[in-house]
Design a protein around this motif. Structure first.
Motif, PDB file in Angstrom:
ATOM      1  N   HIS A 115      39.835  80.109  55.575  1.00 42.68           N
ATOM      2  CA  HIS A 115      39.037  79.040  54.967  1.00 42.68           C
ATOM      3  C   HIS A 115      38.436  78.064  55.982  1.00 42.68           C
ATOM      4  O   HIS A 115      37.591  77.239  55.623  1.00 42.68           O
ATOM      5  N   HIS A 149      35.510  74.156  44.504  1.00 39.65           N
ATOM      6  CA  HIS A 149      36.445  74.783  45.433  1.00 39.65           C
ATOM      7  C   HIS A 149      37.582  75.435  44.643  1.00 39.65           C
ATOM      8  O   HIS A 149      38.433  74.741  44.086  1.00 39.65           O
ATOM      9  N   ASP A 198      40.914  77.415  44.620  1.00 38.10           N
ATOM     10  CA  ASP A 198      41.955  77.566  45.634  1.00 38.10           C
ATOM     11  C   ASP A 198      43.298  77.194  45.021  1.00 38.10           C
ATOM     12  O   ASP A 198      43.358  76.354  44.125  1.00 38.10           O
ATOM     13  N   ASP A 208      43.394  72.018  50.586  1.00 38.37           N
ATOM     14  CA  ASP A 208      42.614  72.188  51.814  1.00 38.37           C
ATOM     15  C   ASP A 208      41.936  70.900  52.262  1.00 38.37           C
ATOM     16  O   ASP A 208      40.857  70.909  52.879  1.00 38.37           O
ATOM     17  N   HIS A 242      42.652  76.299  58.422  1.00 36.65           N
ATOM     18  CA  HIS A 242      42.188  76.699  57.080  1.00 36.65           C
ATOM     19  C   HIS A 242      42.695  75.746  55.997  1.00 36.65           C
ATOM     20  O   HIS A 242      42.323  75.918  54.838  1.00 36.65           O
ATOM     21  N   ASP A 270      38.572  80.554  47.604  1.00 37.77           N
ATOM     22  CA  ASP A 270      39.726  81.123  48.297  1.00 37.77           C
ATOM     23  C   ASP A 270      40.367  82.103  47.320  1.00 37.77           C
ATOM     24  O   ASP A 270      40.751  81.709  46.209  1.00 37.77           O
TER      25      ASP A 270
END
Ligand SMILES: [Mn+2]
Length: 331
Positions: free
Chosen positions: A125, A146, A148, A152, A164, A239
Protein backbone atom coordinates in the motif's frame (compact mmCIF):
# COMPACT_ATOMS: atom_id res chain seq x y z
CA UNK A 1 -11.70 8.09 -33.12
CA UNK A 2 -10.91 4.53 -34.20
CA UNK A 3 -12.65 1.58 -32.63
CA UNK A 4 -10.92 0.54 -29.39
CA UNK A 5 -8.72 -2.50 -29.70
CA UNK A 6 -10.10 -5.05 -27.25
CA UNK A 7 -8.83 -8.26 -25.69
CA UNK A 8 -7.68 -11.21 -27.78
CA UNK A 9 -10.78 -12.94 -29.21
CA UNK A 10 -11.47 -15.98 -27.01
CA UNK A 11 -13.33 -17.73 -29.84
CA UNK A 12 -10.00 -17.93 -31.70
CA UNK A 13 -7.43 -18.12 -28.91
CA UNK A 14 -8.50 -19.93 -25.73
CA UNK A 15 -8.32 -17.96 -22.50
CA UNK A 16 -5.47 -20.00 -21.10
CA UNK A 17 -3.34 -19.08 -24.12
CA UNK A 18 -2.44 -15.73 -25.58
CA UNK A 19 -0.75 -12.71 -24.04
CA UNK A 20 -0.18 -12.39 -20.30
CA UNK A 21 -1.47 -8.82 -20.22
CA UNK A 22 -4.40 -7.84 -17.99
CA UNK A 23 -7.54 -9.47 -19.43
CA UNK A 24 -5.43 -10.25 -22.55
CA UNK A 25 -5.76 -6.61 -23.57
CA UNK A 26 -3.26 -4.98 -25.93
CA UNK A 27 -0.09 -3.51 -24.49
CA UNK A 28 -0.01 0.27 -24.26
CA UNK A 29 2.68 0.41 -26.97
CA UNK A 30 0.32 -1.43 -29.33
CA UNK A 31 -2.33 1.31 -29.29
CA UNK A 32 -2.14 4.99 -30.20
CA UNK A 33 -3.38 6.08 -26.78
CA UNK A 34 -5.44 4.65 -23.96
CA UNK A 35 -8.39 6.01 -22.02
CA UNK A 36 -7.51 3.63 -19.23
CA UNK A 37 -4.15 1.98 -18.55
CA UNK A 38 -3.66 -0.95 -16.22
CA UNK A 39 -0.19 -0.67 -14.70
CA UNK A 40 1.62 -2.92 -12.24
CA UNK A 41 3.85 -1.79 -9.40
CA UNK A 42 5.82 -4.82 -8.18
CA UNK A 43 7.01 -3.31 -4.93
CA UNK A 44 6.77 -4.63 -1.35
CA UNK A 45 9.64 -3.01 0.56
CA UNK A 46 7.08 -1.11 2.70
CA UNK A 47 5.38 -4.08 4.34
CA UNK A 48 5.30 -4.58 8.10
CA UNK A 49 4.49 -8.31 8.20
CA UNK A 50 4.38 -10.82 5.34
CA UNK A 51 6.31 -9.77 2.23
CA UNK A 52 5.41 -10.95 -1.27
CA UNK A 53 3.14 -8.31 -2.85
CA UNK A 54 5.88 -7.64 -5.42
CA UNK A 55 4.46 -10.71 -7.17
CA UNK A 56 0.92 -9.29 -7.08
CA UNK A 57 0.79 -7.70 -10.55
CA UNK A 58 1.81 -10.92 -12.33
CA UNK A 59 -0.66 -13.01 -10.30
CA UNK A 60 -3.57 -10.63 -10.91
CA UNK A 61 -2.83 -10.54 -14.65
CA UNK A 62 -2.76 -14.34 -14.74
CA UNK A 63 -6.09 -14.55 -12.88
CA UNK A 64 -7.61 -11.94 -15.22
CA UNK A 65 -7.57 -14.31 -18.22
CA UNK A 66 -11.13 -15.39 -17.50
CA UNK A 67 -12.64 -11.89 -17.51
CA UNK A 68 -15.25 -11.45 -20.23
CA UNK A 69 -16.01 -8.29 -22.18
CA UNK A 70 -19.55 -7.46 -20.99
CA UNK A 71 -20.43 -6.36 -17.43
CA UNK A 72 -24.11 -7.21 -16.89
CA UNK A 73 -24.33 -5.53 -13.47
CA UNK A 74 -23.37 -2.14 -14.89
CA UNK A 75 -24.61 -2.82 -18.44
CA UNK A 76 -21.34 -1.78 -20.01
CA UNK A 77 -18.65 -3.31 -22.24
CA UNK A 78 -15.66 -1.63 -20.63
CA UNK A 79 -13.13 -2.65 -23.29
CA UNK A 80 -15.35 -1.56 -26.21
CA UNK A 81 -16.53 1.89 -25.09
CA UNK A 82 -13.03 3.03 -24.16
CA UNK A 83 -9.50 1.99 -25.08
CA UNK A 84 -8.03 -0.01 -22.22
CA UNK A 85 -4.41 -1.17 -22.42
CA UNK A 86 -1.81 -2.81 -20.22
CA UNK A 87 1.09 -0.46 -19.51
CA UNK A 88 3.28 -3.19 -18.02
CA UNK A 89 5.08 -2.71 -14.73
CA UNK A 90 6.76 0.36 -13.28
CA UNK A 91 10.34 -0.74 -12.53
CA UNK A 92 11.07 0.44 -9.00
CA UNK A 93 14.11 0.18 -6.77
CA UNK A 94 13.37 -2.64 -4.28
CA UNK A 95 16.02 -1.37 -1.84
CA UNK A 96 15.16 2.33 -1.57
CA UNK A 97 11.59 3.25 -0.62
CA UNK A 98 12.12 6.97 -1.18
CA UNK A 99 13.46 6.44 -4.67
CA UNK A 100 10.67 3.96 -5.43
CA UNK A 101 8.05 6.53 -4.43
CA UNK A 102 9.64 9.13 -6.72
CA UNK A 103 9.79 6.65 -9.60
CA UNK A 104 6.13 5.69 -9.20
CA UNK A 105 4.99 9.31 -9.02
CA UNK A 106 6.96 10.22 -12.14
CA UNK A 107 5.78 7.18 -14.10
CA UNK A 108 2.15 7.69 -13.09
CA UNK A 109 2.40 11.36 -14.07
CA UNK A 110 3.78 10.46 -17.51
CA UNK A 111 1.18 7.76 -18.11
CA UNK A 112 -1.73 10.09 -17.39
CA UNK A 113 -0.25 13.14 -19.13
CA UNK A 114 -2.68 12.91 -22.04
CA UNK A 115 -5.73 12.17 -19.92
CA UNK A 116 -5.27 8.44 -19.48
CA UNK A 117 -6.73 7.21 -16.20
CA UNK A 118 -4.84 4.57 -14.27
CA UNK A 119 -5.89 1.37 -12.57
CA UNK A 120 -2.80 0.28 -10.69
CA UNK A 121 -2.10 -3.24 -9.46
CA UNK A 122 0.22 -3.39 -6.44
CA UNK A 123 2.46 -3.86 -4.78
CA UNK A 124 2.05 -2.99 -1.14
CA UNK A 125 0.00 0.00 0.00
CA UNK A 126 3.02 2.32 0.10
CA UNK A 127 2.42 2.85 -3.62
CA UNK A 128 -0.85 4.71 -2.97
CA UNK A 129 1.00 7.88 -1.87
CA UNK A 130 2.80 8.59 -5.16
CA UNK A 131 -0.33 7.57 -7.09
CA UNK A 132 -2.42 10.05 -5.07
CA UNK A 133 0.21 12.74 -5.68
CA UNK A 134 0.01 12.12 -9.43
CA UNK A 135 -3.82 12.16 -9.34
CA UNK A 136 -3.92 15.38 -7.30
CA UNK A 137 -1.42 17.08 -9.59
CA UNK A 138 -3.85 16.53 -12.43
CA UNK A 139 -7.24 16.90 -10.72
CA UNK A 140 -6.56 18.87 -7.53
CA UNK A 141 -7.22 17.42 -4.07
CA UNK A 142 -9.15 14.18 -4.50
CA UNK A 143 -11.85 12.45 -2.49
CA UNK A 144 -10.63 9.04 -1.36
CA UNK A 145 -12.49 5.84 -0.83
CA UNK A 146 -10.13 3.51 0.95
CA UNK A 147 -11.15 -0.15 1.26
CA UNK A 148 -8.93 -1.81 3.84
CA UNK A 149 -8.93 -3.81 7.06
CA UNK A 150 -6.59 -1.15 8.45
CA UNK A 151 -6.60 2.62 8.72
CA UNK A 152 -3.19 3.12 7.05
CA UNK A 153 -3.00 6.52 8.74
CA UNK A 154 -0.32 5.60 11.23
CA UNK A 155 2.50 8.09 11.67
CA UNK A 156 5.73 6.09 11.61
CA UNK A 157 6.84 2.50 12.12
CA UNK A 158 10.38 1.87 13.39
CA UNK A 159 10.91 5.53 12.60
CA UNK A 160 10.00 5.11 8.94
CA UNK A 161 7.61 7.69 7.47
CA UNK A 162 6.91 5.71 4.33
CA UNK A 163 5.47 2.25 4.89
CA UNK A 164 2.32 0.46 3.78
CA UNK A 165 0.66 1.64 7.01
CA UNK A 166 1.21 5.37 6.52
CA UNK A 167 0.29 6.55 2.98
CA UNK A 168 -3.00 8.26 3.87
CA UNK A 169 -1.59 10.26 6.76
CA UNK A 170 1.26 11.48 4.54
CA UNK A 171 -1.24 12.35 1.81
CA UNK A 172 -3.39 14.42 4.19
CA UNK A 173 -0.28 16.19 5.49
CA UNK A 174 0.71 17.03 1.93
CA UNK A 175 -2.70 18.59 1.24
CA UNK A 176 -3.42 16.39 -1.76
CA UNK A 177 -6.69 14.94 -0.42
CA UNK A 178 -10.09 16.63 -0.14
CA UNK A 179 -10.55 16.12 3.59
CA UNK A 180 -14.30 16.67 3.36
CA UNK A 181 -14.72 13.34 1.55
CA UNK A 182 -12.41 10.67 2.93
CA UNK A 183 -13.71 7.26 3.94
CA UNK A 184 -12.31 3.94 5.06
CA UNK A 185 -14.46 0.91 4.29
CA UNK A 186 -13.99 -2.56 5.75
CA UNK A 187 -12.01 -1.48 8.80
CA UNK A 188 -11.75 -4.03 11.61
CA UNK A 189 -9.34 -5.81 13.89
CA UNK A 190 -7.28 -4.78 16.91
CA UNK A 191 -5.55 -1.40 17.03
CA UNK A 192 -2.66 -0.11 19.13
CA UNK A 193 -5.03 2.09 21.10
CA UNK A 194 -8.13 4.27 20.88
CA UNK A 195 -5.93 7.18 19.82
CA UNK A 196 -5.51 5.46 16.44
CA UNK A 197 -9.19 6.22 15.83
CA UNK A 198 -9.21 9.76 17.21
CA UNK A 199 -6.13 10.71 15.19
CA UNK A 200 -7.64 9.18 12.07
CA UNK A 201 -10.82 11.17 12.64
CA UNK A 202 -8.81 14.39 13.03
CA UNK A 203 -7.27 13.76 9.62
CA UNK A 204 -10.80 13.83 8.21
CA UNK A 205 -11.64 10.18 7.64
CA UNK A 206 -15.03 8.63 8.19
CA UNK A 207 -15.19 4.91 8.87
CA UNK A 208 -17.56 2.28 7.56
CA UNK A 209 -16.46 -0.82 9.41
CA UNK A 210 -16.74 -4.32 8.06
CA UNK A 211 -19.50 -4.90 10.63
CA UNK A 212 -21.34 -1.79 9.35
CA UNK A 213 -21.39 -3.27 5.87
CA UNK A 214 -22.80 -6.52 7.25
CA UNK A 215 -25.50 -4.72 9.25
CA UNK A 216 -26.51 -2.00 6.76
CA UNK A 217 -25.92 -3.85 3.52
CA UNK A 218 -23.97 -2.91 0.43
CA UNK A 219 -26.67 -0.73 -1.19
CA UNK A 220 -27.15 1.55 1.81
CA UNK A 221 -23.40 1.85 2.34
CA UNK A 222 -22.83 2.73 -1.31
CA UNK A 223 -25.62 5.36 -1.20
CA UNK A 224 -24.07 6.94 1.89
CA UNK A 225 -20.60 6.97 0.31
CA UNK A 226 -21.89 8.42 -2.95
CA UNK A 227 -23.58 11.27 -1.09
CA UNK A 228 -20.38 12.03 0.79
CA UNK A 229 -18.31 12.01 -2.41
CA UNK A 230 -20.71 14.11 -4.48
CA UNK A 231 -19.14 15.36 -7.70
CA UNK A 232 -15.60 15.56 -6.34
CA UNK A 233 -12.81 13.83 -8.27
CA UNK A 234 -12.61 10.41 -6.64
CA UNK A 235 -9.67 8.07 -6.14
CA UNK A 236 -10.47 4.52 -4.98
CA UNK A 237 -7.72 2.59 -3.21
CA UNK A 238 -8.49 -1.06 -2.51
CA UNK A 239 -6.31 -3.07 -0.19
CA UNK A 240 -7.36 -6.65 -0.90
CA UNK A 241 -7.17 -7.30 2.85
CA UNK A 242 -10.50 -5.46 3.13
CA UNK A 243 -11.83 -8.89 2.20
CA UNK A 244 -12.06 -11.62 4.79
CA UNK A 245 -9.14 -14.06 4.70
CA UNK A 246 -11.68 -16.62 3.45
CA UNK A 247 -12.05 -14.46 0.33
CA UNK A 248 -8.46 -13.20 0.15
CA UNK A 249 -5.96 -15.38 2.02
CA UNK A 250 -3.07 -14.22 -0.17
CA UNK A 251 -2.22 -10.95 1.50
CA UNK A 252 0.30 -9.53 3.92
CA UNK A 253 -1.67 -8.54 7.02
CA UNK A 254 -4.89 -10.59 7.15
CA UNK A 255 -7.65 -9.82 9.70
CA UNK A 256 -10.67 -11.98 10.48
CA UNK A 257 -14.19 -10.67 10.00
CA UNK A 258 -13.82 -8.97 6.65
CA UNK A 259 -16.01 -8.18 3.66
CA UNK A 260 -17.04 -10.84 1.21
CA UNK A 261 -15.93 -10.31 -2.36
CA UNK A 262 -19.65 -10.02 -3.22
CA UNK A 263 -20.07 -7.14 -0.75
CA UNK A 264 -17.03 -5.33 -2.14
CA UNK A 265 -18.15 -5.71 -5.75
CA UNK A 266 -21.71 -4.60 -4.91
CA UNK A 267 -20.48 -1.48 -3.10
CA UNK A 268 -18.30 -0.63 -6.11
CA UNK A 269 -21.26 -1.08 -8.47
CA UNK A 270 -23.27 1.23 -6.24
CA UNK A 271 -20.73 3.98 -6.99
CA UNK A 272 -21.73 4.22 -10.66
CA UNK A 273 -21.96 7.88 -11.56
CA UNK A 274 -19.09 9.02 -9.35
CA UNK A 275 -16.28 11.01 -10.97
CA UNK A 276 -13.61 8.33 -10.70
CA UNK A 277 -10.18 9.61 -11.74
CA UNK A 278 -7.97 6.70 -10.72
CA UNK A 279 -7.79 3.56 -8.62
CA UNK A 280 -5.50 0.90 -7.26
CA UNK A 281 -5.79 -2.68 -6.04
CA UNK A 282 -2.93 -3.55 -3.73
CA UNK A 283 -1.50 -6.09 -1.28
CA UNK A 284 -2.06 -9.28 -3.26
CA UNK A 285 0.72 -11.61 -2.06
CA UNK A 286 0.33 -14.78 -4.12
CA UNK A 287 2.68 -16.96 -2.06
CA UNK A 288 -0.03 -17.13 0.65
CA UNK A 289 -2.84 -17.65 -1.83
CA UNK A 290 -4.70 -20.88 -2.57
CA UNK A 291 -6.25 -21.79 -5.91
CA UNK A 292 -5.93 -18.13 -7.02
CA UNK A 293 -8.72 -17.11 -4.60
CA UNK A 294 -7.14 -13.73 -3.91
CA UNK A 295 -5.88 -12.94 -7.38
CA UNK A 296 -9.23 -13.89 -8.95
CA UNK A 297 -10.96 -11.53 -6.49
CA UNK A 298 -8.44 -8.76 -7.26
CA UNK A 299 -8.80 -9.21 -11.03
CA UNK A 300 -12.59 -8.93 -10.77
CA UNK A 301 -12.27 -5.86 -8.57
CA UNK A 302 -9.97 -4.28 -11.17
CA UNK A 303 -12.50 -5.17 -13.88
CA UNK A 304 -15.26 -3.42 -11.93
CA UNK A 305 -13.06 -0.34 -11.52
CA UNK A 306 -12.40 -0.28 -15.27
CA UNK A 307 -16.15 -0.65 -15.82
CA UNK A 308 -16.86 2.31 -13.53
CA UNK A 309 -14.38 4.34 -15.58
CA UNK A 310 -16.39 3.46 -18.69
CA UNK A 311 -19.42 5.25 -17.22
CA UNK A 312 -19.80 8.98 -17.56
CA UNK A 313 -20.26 11.13 -14.46
CA UNK A 314 -24.03 10.98 -14.77
CA UNK A 315 -23.96 7.22 -15.10
CA UNK A 316 -24.42 7.09 -18.86
CA UNK A 317 -22.00 5.45 -21.23
CA UNK A 318 -18.69 7.23 -21.71
CA UNK A 319 -19.15 6.74 -25.44
CA UNK A 320 -22.44 6.30 -27.21
CA UNK A 321 -20.96 3.84 -29.68
CA UNK A 322 -22.33 0.39 -29.09
CA UNK A 323 -19.86 -2.43 -28.63
CA UNK A 324 -19.36 -4.19 -31.94
CA UNK A 325 -17.07 -7.10 -31.33
CA UNK A 326 -18.27 -8.20 -27.92
CA UNK A 327 -21.84 -9.21 -28.58
CA UNK A 328 -21.27 -12.94 -28.99
CA UNK A 329 -21.56 -15.48 -26.22
CA UNK A 330 -18.21 -16.97 -25.46
CA UNK A 331 -16.99 -19.08 -22.60
MN1 LIG B 1 -3.53 -1.07 3.38
Amino acid sequence: MTEPRGPVDSSRVPRFAGPATFARLPRLDEVARADVAVVGVPFDAGVSYRPGARFGPAAVREASRLLRPYHPGLDVSPFATQQVADAGDIAVNPFDIGEAIETIQHAAGSLQADGTRLVTIGGDHTVALPLLRAAARRHGPVAVLHFDAHLDTWDTYFGAEHTHGTPFRRAVEEGILDTSALSHVGTRGPLYGKQDLTEDQKLGFGIVTSADVYRRGADEVADQLRQRIGDRPLYISIDIDCLDPAHAPGTGTPEAGGLTSRELLEILRGLAGCRLVGADVVEVAPAYDHAEITSVAASHVAYDLISLLALKENGERAEERLPAADGGRRP
